[in-house]
Motif scaffolding. Structure first.
Motif, mmCIF file in Angstrom:
data_model
loop_
_atom_site.group_PDB
_atom_site.id
_atom_site.type_symbol
_atom_site.label_atom_id
_atom_site.label_comp_id
_atom_site.label_asym_id
_atom_site.label_seq_id
_atom_site.Cartn_x
_atom_site.Cartn_y
_atom_site.Cartn_z
ATOM 1 N N TYR A 31 32.801 -5.033 23.305
ATOM 2 C CA TYR A 31 31.909 -5.978 22.622
ATOM 3 C C TYR A 31 30.706 -5.288 21.992
ATOM 4 O O TYR A 31 30.218 -5.736 20.944
ATOM 5 C CB TYR A 31 31.505 -7.119 23.569
ATOM 6 N N SER A 32 30.226 -4.183 22.573
ATOM 7 C CA SER A 32 29.098 -3.501 21.932
ATOM 8 C C SER A 32 29.545 -2.963 20.572
ATOM 9 O O SER A 32 28.804 -3.055 19.580
ATOM 10 C CB SER A 32 28.552 -2.381 22.822
ATOM 11 N N ASP A 33 30.753 -2.425 20.469
ATOM 12 C CA ASP A 33 31.259 -1.950 19.170
ATOM 13 C C ASP A 33 31.355 -3.106 18.173
ATOM 14 O O ASP A 33 30.938 -2.987 17.017
ATOM 15 C CB ASP A 33 32.670 -1.344 19.336
ATOM 16 N N GLU A 34 31.937 -4.213 18.601
ATOM 17 C CA GLU A 34 32.130 -5.343 17.691
ATOM 18 C C GLU A 34 30.787 -5.953 17.255
ATOM 19 O O GLU A 34 30.610 -6.315 16.097
ATOM 20 C CB GLU A 34 33.010 -6.420 18.362
ATOM 21 N N ILE A 35 29.834 -6.035 18.179
ATOM 22 C CA ILE A 35 28.516 -6.607 17.873
ATOM 23 C C ILE A 35 27.807 -5.739 16.824
ATOM 24 O O ILE A 35 27.245 -6.252 15.851
ATOM 25 C CB ILE A 35 27.655 -6.701 19.167
ATOM 26 N N LEU A 36 27.857 -4.427 16.997
ATOM 27 C CA LEU A 36 27.142 -3.540 16.074
ATOM 28 C C LEU A 36 27.821 -3.489 14.702
ATOM 29 O O LEU A 36 27.148 -3.393 13.677
ATOM 30 C CB LEU A 36 26.982 -2.140 16.693
ATOM 31 N N TRP A 37 29.123 -3.581 14.665
ATOM 32 C CA TRP A 37 29.839 -3.629 13.373
ATOM 33 C C TRP A 37 29.398 -4.885 12.610
ATOM 34 O O TRP A 37 29.059 -4.838 11.439
ATOM 35 C CB TRP A 37 31.361 -3.663 13.626
ATOM 36 N N GLN A 38 29.399 -6.001 13.340
ATOM 37 C CA GLN A 38 29.015 -7.286 12.738
ATOM 38 C C GLN A 38 27.579 -7.243 12.211
ATOM 39 O O GLN A 38 27.278 -7.825 11.173
ATOM 40 C CB GLN A 38 29.143 -8.377 13.819
ATOM 41 N N SER A 39 26.707 -6.528 12.908
ATOM 42 C CA SER A 39 25.289 -6.498 12.529
ATOM 43 C C SER A 39 24.970 -5.349 11.572
ATOM 44 O O SER A 39 23.825 -5.231 11.131
ATOM 45 C CB SER A 39 24.389 -6.343 13.759
ATOM 46 N N GLY A 40 25.930 -4.485 11.286
ATOM 47 C CA GLY A 40 25.695 -3.375 10.364
ATOM 48 C C GLY A 40 24.775 -2.296 10.920
ATOM 49 O O GLY A 40 24.031 -1.659 10.177
ATOM 50 N N ILE A 41 24.814 -2.081 12.234
ATOM 51 C CA ILE A 41 23.946 -1.087 12.865
ATOM 52 C C ILE A 41 24.783 0.049 13.450
ATOM 53 O O ILE A 41 25.791 -0.197 14.118
ATOM 54 C CB ILE A 41 23.124 -1.741 14.019
ATOM 55 N N ASN A 42 24.328 1.274 13.196
ATOM 56 C CA ASN A 42 25.028 2.438 13.736
ATOM 57 C C ASN A 42 24.872 2.481 15.260
ATOM 58 O O ASN A 42 23.771 2.261 15.774
ATOM 59 C CB ASN A 42 24.450 3.715 13.103
ATOM 60 N N PRO A 43 25.953 2.770 16.002
ATOM 61 C CA PRO A 43 25.846 2.779 17.469
ATOM 62 C C PRO A 43 24.821 3.777 18.008
ATOM 63 O O PRO A 43 24.305 3.607 19.116
ATOM 64 C CB PRO A 43 27.260 3.135 17.942
ATOM 65 N N LYS A 44 24.507 4.813 17.209
ATOM 66 C CA LYS A 44 23.536 5.813 17.677
ATOM 67 C C LYS A 44 22.110 5.490 17.235
ATOM 68 O O LYS A 44 21.185 6.246 17.530
ATOM 69 C CB LYS A 44 23.914 7.199 17.131
#
Ligand code: ZN
Length: 313
Positions: free
Chosen positions: A210-223
């Motif tokens: 879910y952290s991957d999916e949330i950040l993709w949806q929000s357009g934010i790089n995981p790092k």
């Protein structure tokens, strides 16, 4: 590892199937039969024969009351002011059904009495703990890797236990606001957003998928460092968190790995991944021609789009 939506699905199942029943007996093949050689973390677990003996004595005869989710934990309240706590860890899940023990290749294995149901799924055959119930059915803990946790707590003191006392706020609690969310995350303003979203002490329930999916949806790089994230981006992450978790709950959770609901069935969220384990594919965001890449953040894999999730600096 089951995350918030999968654990919520388990709790729905427990309240539907076992609430109101009494525990008649308990079986496990976990105790080693010897106290020496137990790892420290196993002392307060059913792997410790002394703990198991006491556990069994205390749960037999108790009525199963309501179950609830706290972070990634299941709390099943019992009569007599006791609470069972289950943590699925890597591969644990609870199942409701009837089984018989059979010999296969000189090993005793559990087989569902009724063949051809979802309980026959290969991921559902690693039964290590069984609760025998007053209606003739069983509640079983299936766990390939045996890391799952089952402990007994005193009701009312659950949150003082080392299992729960460190947990951060729950993103799906009704009164959990954007302000609470940002405040919790900003405790680690130098941290990488993906790692912080997965830190149970900061916010509870979110893991790798879910952290991957949330950040993709929000357009934010995981790092991305928290301190570089704008107010608007925080709002987008908050909204995506609630929407994605809610959507997965409605789909019965994610069964890309071992997760099954208590009837042994798969959830459907694995069919909706937009970024998790999509490495090499063209990004599915409208108008984006980026490619999904895989990287490591805090020792865990992270999937992201090189284009619409580029680092800000
Ligand atoms: Zn993209």
């Amino acid at each position: 590892m089951p995350e918030l939506p999968e654990v919520t699905t388990i709790v729905f199942g427990l309240n539907k199937k076992v609430k109101g029943l009494t525990i008649k007996d308990v079986w496990t093949d976990l105790p080693t039969g010897r106290q020496t050689g137990l790892r420290k973390q196993d002392i307060r677990s059913l792997k410790n024969p002394e703990y198991y003996k006491q556990f069994k004595k205390e749960v037999i005869g108790k009525k199963i009351l309501k179950s609830e989710r706290v972070g990634k934990n299941v709390l099943t309240h019992l009569s007599g002011n006791k609470t069972l706590l289950f943590h699925m860890k890597m591969t644990g899940h609870l199942l409701y059904g009837k089984w018989k023990q059979e010999k296969e290749n000189n090993k005793l294995i559990w087989k569902p009495i009724k063949e051809g149901t979802p309980l026959s799924d290969p991921y559902n055959k690693f039964l290590h703990i069984i609760f025998y119930l007053s209606n003739g059915y069983e509640l079983a803990f299936s766990d390939v890797r045996k890391f799952g946790k089952v402990v007994l707590l005193d009701k009312g003191k659950e949150f003082e236990s080392k299992d729960l006392k460190h947990l951060g706020p729950d993103p799906m609690k009704e009164n959990f606001s954007f302000t609470d969310f940002k405040k919790a995350l900003m405790k680690k303003k130098d941290g990488a957003i993906k790692q912080i979203l997965m830190t149970q002490e900061i916010i509870s329930g979110i893991g790798n998928i879910y952290s991957d999916e949330i950040l993709w949806q929000s357009g934010i790089n995981p790092k991305e460092r928290l301190k570089n994230i704008s107010e608007q981006d925080f709002k987008n992450i908050f909204k995506a968190t609630r929407n994605i978790l809610d959507r997965s709950i409605k789909m019965g959770g994610d069964s890309m790995s071992d997760f099954r609901n208590i009837e042994g069935e798969r959830g459907k969220y694995q069919n909706c991944h937009l970024v998790y384990r999509q490495t090499g594919k063209v990004c599915k965001k409208k108008g984006c021609k980026g490619v999904i890449l895989r990287t490591k953040v805090g020792g865990r894999s992270a999937h992201f789009c090189e284009t619409h999730q580029a680092l800000k600096k």
